[in-house]
Design a protein around this motif. Structure first.
Motif, PDB file in Angstrom:
ATOM      1  N   LYS B  36      11.693  33.629  13.616  1.00 20.77           N
ATOM      2  CA  LYS B  36      12.519  34.907  14.555  1.00 20.77           C
ATOM      3  C   LYS B  36      11.478  35.636  15.577  1.00 20.77           C
ATOM      4  O   LYS B  36      11.734  35.636  16.808  1.00 20.77           O
ATOM      5  N   LEU B  37      10.518  36.183  14.905  1.00 22.03           N
ATOM      6  CA  LEU B  37       9.445  37.274  15.484  1.00 22.03           C
ATOM      7  C   LEU B  37       8.560  36.190  16.661  1.00 22.03           C
ATOM      8  O   LEU B  37       7.794  36.230  17.418  1.00 22.03           O
ATOM      9  N   ARG B  44       8.060  35.590  25.253  1.00 21.36           N
ATOM     10  CA  ARG B  44       7.683  36.787  25.576  1.00 21.36           C
ATOM     11  C   ARG B  44       6.500  36.412  26.493  1.00 21.36           C
ATOM     12  O   ARG B  44       5.962  36.101  27.783  1.00 21.36           O
ATOM     13  N   SER B  69      -4.061  43.224  32.440  1.00 20.60           N
ATOM     14  CA  SER B  69      -3.146  43.390  31.200  1.00 20.60           C
ATOM     15  C   SER B  69      -2.144  42.021  30.885  1.00 20.60           C
ATOM     16  O   SER B  69      -2.007  40.969  29.857  1.00 20.60           O
ATOM     17  N   CYS B  71      -3.147  38.623  31.031  1.00 21.60           N
ATOM     18  CA  CYS B  71      -4.087  37.425  29.988  1.00 21.60           C
ATOM     19  C   CYS B  71      -3.870  38.462  28.977  1.00 21.60           C
ATOM     20  O   CYS B  71      -3.785  37.309  27.360  1.00 21.60           O
ATOM     21  N   THR B  72      -4.102  40.071  28.908  1.00 18.33           N
ATOM     22  CA  THR B  72      -4.066  40.561  27.256  1.00 18.33           C
ATOM     23  C   THR B  72      -3.044  40.379  26.408  1.00 18.33           C
ATOM     24  O   THR B  72      -3.009  39.894  25.149  1.00 18.33           O
ATOM     25  N   ARG B  73      -2.266  40.537  26.943  1.00 23.23           N
ATOM     26  CA  ARG B  73       0.023  40.561  26.787  1.00 23.23           C
ATOM     27  C   ARG B  73       0.094  38.391  26.110  1.00 23.23           C
ATOM     28  O   ARG B  73       0.406  39.093  25.106  1.00 23.23           O
ATOM     29  N   ALA B  75      -2.814  37.187  25.092  1.00 25.85           N
ATOM     30  CA  ALA B  75      -3.522  36.768  23.937  1.00 25.85           C
ATOM     31  C   ALA B  75      -2.940  37.549  22.734  1.00 25.85           C
ATOM     32  O   ALA B  75      -2.467  36.534  21.634  1.00 25.85           O
ATOM     33  N   ALA B  76      -2.339  38.879  23.290  1.00 22.87           N
ATOM     34  CA  ALA B  76      -1.105  39.048  21.373  1.00 22.87           C
ATOM     35  C   ALA B  76      -0.258  38.734  21.291  1.00 22.87           C
ATOM     36  O   ALA B  76      -0.137  38.451  20.040  1.00 22.87           O
ATOM     37  N   ASN B  77       0.433  37.826  22.153  1.00 21.95           N
ATOM     38  CA  ASN B  77       1.563  36.926  22.300  1.00 21.95           C
ATOM     39  C   ASN B  77       1.212  35.664  20.975  1.00 21.95           C
ATOM     40  O   ASN B  77       1.567  34.982  20.147  1.00 21.95           O
ATOM     41  N   TYR B  79      -1.459  35.110  19.745  1.00 20.66           N
ATOM     42  CA  TYR B  79      -1.956  35.152  18.034  1.00 20.66           C
ATOM     43  C   TYR B  79      -0.684  35.421  17.433  1.00 20.66           C
ATOM     44  O   TYR B  79      -0.938  35.193  15.973  1.00 20.66           O
ATOM     45  N   GLN B  80      -0.145  35.978  18.254  1.00 22.98           N
ATOM     46  CA  GLN B  80       1.245  36.473  17.135  1.00 22.98           C
ATOM     47  C   GLN B  80       2.146  35.192  16.075  1.00 22.98           C
ATOM     48  O   GLN B  80       2.570  35.289  15.296  1.00 22.98           O
ATOM     49  N   TYR B  84       2.423  33.950  12.869  1.00 23.51           N
ATOM     50  CA  TYR B  84       3.379  33.555  11.894  1.00 23.51           C
ATOM     51  C   TYR B  84       3.717  32.233  11.332  1.00 23.51           C
ATOM     52  O   TYR B  84       4.494  31.745  10.173  1.00 23.51           O
TER      53      TYR B  84
END
Lengths: 138, 864
Positions: B36-37, B44, B69, B71-73, B75-77, B79-80, B84
């Motif tokens: 789910k994550l 997102r 912001s 591009c960073t968001r 990347a962070a998503n 990666y997640q 997972y």
């Protein structure tokens, strides 16, 4: 979330108190620290489920603090929250075990939802560990 | 004794089985949470990609903080998502991490800004500066140096504090970091927000300490000027940015100039000019023009003030061209400041561009005020006596000399120029700055709006075209700064004075109408650059337009009409968007090439591999596909003893077993560990499947011809897997693994294998249904025919299907939300009714008959 112990770490006092107030209103047990050292001291004394950690702080950086936290408390989930969006910092912190890398401004709903996700992840991880440990008993 | 051991053995086996189930449940729960994550992060990521695409469509301005912001968001998503997937199946997908890092490394350079680290002095004398140093000394100072060095023109002496100094100052005590944090934490394009933000940042800058070597360098250049011009010589401290005075975007008047600075006040003045990089006008301009904050270094010119008898602006061509080209001089007594402010009465001279230069026209205004420098160095506005006020501020000889000078500057730069000048008391001319002139040509074809049926005669006529064009909008009168925050998008701005303050509204206003103002003023310059029609000097405009709701401004014809006028063959030209092609835009565009394009299109194709992931989108697509497979393989790969599951207590001939992985049973389910009743099952997808399985009674296998029966016997003797020998193992039963929203159903009976996997009703996860059916007892050709027949039925119901030999896989996903529940009912029905259809796949007539029956049944089921 009433059994959730949250630790907020940020060097901006105004931000810290504003966000603490709003999270307490939503039923969280919130502790706060204004730098990494203080945060690690708190974690020695109390069980912390989720940490929301600022990236740029005087003294020990957010990234260094994250590394120490994950070393000593691997089950605790750490959400980075920063006013300084930077891909490299995001990648660095995620690869060192951060649960998420959020950039300010972040809505309270989104922050809360990430805190809940992190808390659930931690609880499920512990349950699995317990189930596995039980299995190896004779 | 033996029976005691036997009992112990039984009890310990039961305990182990219970523990296994607990571990299984714990494992599933964490897998499902990870899944789910992963999907949340995937959604997102897609949302952020949409935001990026919307920004690139060019409608709205955005800054580098937006680019970074987003591009960073992403990347962070992303990666997640990888993390997972890796948790769900450790090591299998580890290569994605390196691929991910590689893509982010390629994105990074597009987000880096020019930090101005070049090795050049902190302070430079103006006589050593020329146009080639624009990045180090800014446009204004580079041009002054250029004029002095290349053309020998009289310009002010002085120094420029360079871009390197600016960055040194901004990095001292992490000032720049503090500013960027402040900007990013207040992400909003609302004017009121930006206004507050601007004040906070300017305050940070004005209170910031100097790096000691910079402070010493600035003080030293002041001392040098004092040694030449005398103690406490009043100084002008002017902004000079590498990103100003550029063709098409001069940013006229947006930065601060401090006049009459004496002695140690120079340090305060320097910080004030530097802080004006974050004046809210300049922040709005950078946003609208797509200029990257990090590209703007504020260089600062320090020069003695020029005491002038007269001063003003000369345009080498008319900024609003109407046929034959002239030079136009705007002139006042005293300092030229009144001309650029754009609100005073000024003298106007028109001079031919052909040699010998001739004065073609002069218009001498009643100039009752002037700016002058007081003995203490302050700049004061003073009254002029009536007689002097009516005299020309410039005589013909000086006007022609100035025109000659201006033409030589134009010829040097190769484009029309907007030049600020001053006439010293000793009669010598001095050039204070020169920048490219933005010119507009009014529509000469039709200077009058065509009178159509809805067009009444003009309510206002007259005025001066400051910026050509035509626009319609509601009237909104502005009086003070606070009106800026309330100004509605697309309104016609009506004001008494043409203040530079209104320039921030030029991207919001449809047109501008003022009662005063000069074509040479900052507001007019910026209006032309933004393409906003502007009509100045309209008598009593505020009062005359007060009662009007909607007006059409025709700045070309100098007329204003009630309502929306018929513009004939002219159409409304929206304000020019500068964002497309700007540096900020280009940064996002370049980064987006590594984020948005999707190269992995076919999950079944050979190219669907980690190595072929070229963008973040490819990674998310790959992970999404694999994650769905992983979550359901949990159901397919785990084998359980019958004791860990419960038999479904139903009145049907087949046996079904159910394993609750989390919340698939209701709280009041029986404690009996052998059975579960259907009414105690709350798994939405299982119940939907079950409804389909039991909706229509099965009338038993269809009548089989002799060949069909013989084929079963033959296949059974050649395929040992089909033989059921000894007691049937658990894996050969029908079993459901369920949670409230999850279903993995496996059925392996005799010759048939079927699996159904579904997610249904979990708001955080897209609905999903996958169905695989394979096997049969008939000959291969009949089984293949059945698989195709099934495919045909399912395709008709919106499934995406794939038939390979006798196996069919079909899939419905969340893009067709609300289709998964009836999809499960259809699949449930087919599971029961398709089992032995392979037998009758020999004649077209029997196939047609069954097709008709099946379609009718399905209609009945989905109709409820």
């Amino acid at each position: 979330v009433s059994d959730l112990n949250l630790l907020l770490v940020d060097d901006e006092n105004d931000f810290l108190s504003a966000i603490t107030e709003r999270l307490v209103e939503r039923g969280l047990n919130v502790l706060s620290a204004c730098d990494g050292k203080e945060a690690l001291q708190i974690m020695k004394r109390l069980r912390i489920d989720v940490v929301v950690l600022d990236m740029v702080m005087p003294g020990q950086s957010g990234l260094e603090t994250l590394v120490e936290m994950k070393k000593d408390y691997p089950e605790t989930e750490v959400i980075m929250l920063t006013g300084f969006a930077d891909i490299k910092a995001a990648v660095d912190s995620m690869t060192r075990g951060a649960f998420d890398y959020l950039t300010k401004p972040v809505s309270m709903d989104r922050l809360l939802s990430r805190i809940r996700d992190a808390h659930k992840r931690k609880t499920l991880g512990l349950n699995l560990k317990e189930a596995k440990d039980r299995r190896v008993e004779p | 004794m033996k029976s005691l051991q036997w009992l112990k053995h039984l009890l310990s086996r039961k305990r182990r089985q219970e523990e296994n189930l607990e571990r299984l449940k714990a494992e599933f729960k964490i897998h499902y949470h990870d899944f789910k994550l992963l999907l949340t992060a995937n959604n997102r990521t897609l949302e952020i990609m949409s935001e990026i695409e919307e920004a690139l469509s060019g409608g709205r301005p955005f800054g580098m903080n937006f680019v970074r912001s987003r591009c960073t968001r992403v990347a962070a998503n992303v990666y997640q998502i990888i993390k997972y997937l890796d948790e769900m199946s450790p090591t299998k997908y580890s290569a994605l991490f390196e691929k991910f890092k590689e893509i982010q490394r390629q994105i990074q350079p597009h987000l880096d800004e020019n930090p101005g680290d070049e090795e050049h002095p902190l302070v430079m004398p103006l006589e050593e500066v020329d146009r080639s140093l624009v990045h180090q000394v800014g446009g204004k100072m580079a041009n002054l140096g250029e004029l002095k060095q290349k053309l020998g023109i009289n310009t002010p002496k002085g120094y420029v504090v360079t871009a390197r100094s600016f960055w040194l100052f901004m990095r001292h005590n992490s000032l720049q970091t503090q500013i960027e944090k402040t900007i990013q934490s207040m992400e909003s394009d609302e004017f009121e927000y930006l206004y507050g933000l601007s004040e906070v940042i300017q305050d940070l800058i004005e209170k910031a300490p100097f790096p000691p070597d910079l402070e010493a360098a600035i003080v030293k250049c002041c001392e040098k000027l004092e040694s030449i011009y005398g103690k406490n010589v009043p100084l002008a401290v002017r902004s000079s940015s590498p990103v100003e005075d550029l063709p098409g975007m001069s940013l006229a008047g947006q930065y601060h100039t401090e006049l009459g600075v004496v002695g140690e006040d120079i340090l305060k003045a320097y910080k004030k000019v530097v802080a004006s990089k974050y004046s809210y006008q300049s922040m709005i301009f950078r946003l609208n023009l797509g200029i990257r904050d990090g590209d703007v270094a504020m260089c600062v010119g320090i020069m003695p003030m020029v005491r002038s008898a007269a001063g003003g602006v000369i345009y080498t061509k008319d900024p609003v061209s109407r046929g034959e080209e002239h030079l136009i001089i705007y002139s006042v007594l005293g300092l030229p400041k009144l001309v650029v402010e754009g609100n005073a009465a000024v003298d106007r001279f028109a001079i031919s561009r052909n040699r010998p230069l001739r004065l073609l026209a002069k218009d001498i205004a009643n100039k009752n005020k002037k700016y002058a420098i007081s003995p203490s160095g302050a700049v004061l506005l003073s009254e002029i006596d009536d007689e002097t006020a009516l005299k020309a501020s410039l005589d013909q000889e000086k006007a022609l000399e100035l025109a000659e000078l201006a033409l030589s500057i134009e010829s040097h730069y190769g484009s029309a120029q907007d030049i600020e000048w001053a006439l010293a008391p000793d009669g010598s001319l001095m050039i204070l700055q020169s920048r490219p002139l933005t010119r507009k040509t009014p529509n000469e074809q039709d200077m009058n709006i065509k009178d159509g049926p809805n067009t009444e005669p003009a309510v206002v006529e007259g005025g001066v075209t400051a910026s050509p064009g035509t626009a319609t909008g509601p009237v909104f009168t502005v009086f003070s700064e606070k009106d800026v925050f309330r100004f509605p998008l697309g309104a016609v701005l009506v004001a008494q004075q043409a203040l530079p303050l209104w320039a921030v509204l030029l991207n919001r206003a449809a047109a501008i109408v003022t009662e005063s103002g000069s074509v040479a003023g900052h507001l007019a310059s910026v209006a032309r650059e933004c393409g906003t029609p502007a009509l100045f000097c309209v008598d009593n405009a505020v009062e005359r337009l007060a009662g009007e709701k909607l007006v059409t401004v025709d700045a070309d014809a100098r007329k204003i009409y009630k309502g929306r006028a018929d513009m004939g063959n002219r159409s409304f030209v929206p304000p020019i968007s500068h964002i497309q092609g700007s540096p900020v835009y280009q940064s996002l565009k370049n980064a987006s090439e590594l984020i948005i394009p999707l190269n992995l299109l076919d999950p079944d194709g050979a190219g669907f591999t980690i190595e072929n992931c070229k963008t973040n989108h490819d990674i998310t697509r790959y992970c999404h596909e694999k994650a769905v497979k992983e979550i359901f393989s949990f159901g397919a790969e785990h084998r359980f003893s019958e004791r860990t599951s419960k038999r479904l207590f139903v009145d049907v001939p087949m046996q079904y077993w159910v394993i609750d992985l989390d919340d698939g049973f209701s709280d009041n389910a029986s404690e009996d560990d052998r059975f579960v009743r259907l009414e105690n099952i709350v798994s939405t997808p299982m119940l939907a499947l079950w409804r389909g399985m039991t909706a229509i009674d099965w009338s038993g296998p269809p009548p089989v011809d002799t060949r069909g029966f013989m084929s079963i016997v033959f296949e059974s003797t050649t395929d040992p897997a089909m033989l059921s020998s000894g007691p049937s193992g658990y894996k050969e039963r029908n079993y459901f693994m369920v949670t409230k929203n999850f279903l993995s159903f496996q059925s392996r009976i005799g010759y048939h294998f079927a699996s159904v996997e579904a997610l249904l009703g979990d708001e955080s996860v897209q609905d999903y249904l996958s169905f695989v059916f394979k096997g049969g007892a008939a000959s291969i050709d009949r089984r293949v025919a059945r698989a195709r027949f099934l495919g045909e039925i399912l395709e008709k119901r919106g499934f995406h299907t794939r038939v390979v030999q006798d196996s069919i896989s079909a899939r419905l996903d969340g893009s067709r939300r609300r289709s998964v529940e009836p999809g499960l009912e259809i699949v449930g029905y087919l599971l029961i009714h398709m089992r032995q259809l392979d037998m009758i796949m020999n004649t077209e007539s029997s196939v047609a008959e069954y097709r008709e029956k099946i379609n009718a049944d399905i209609e009945k089921i989905i109709a409820g």
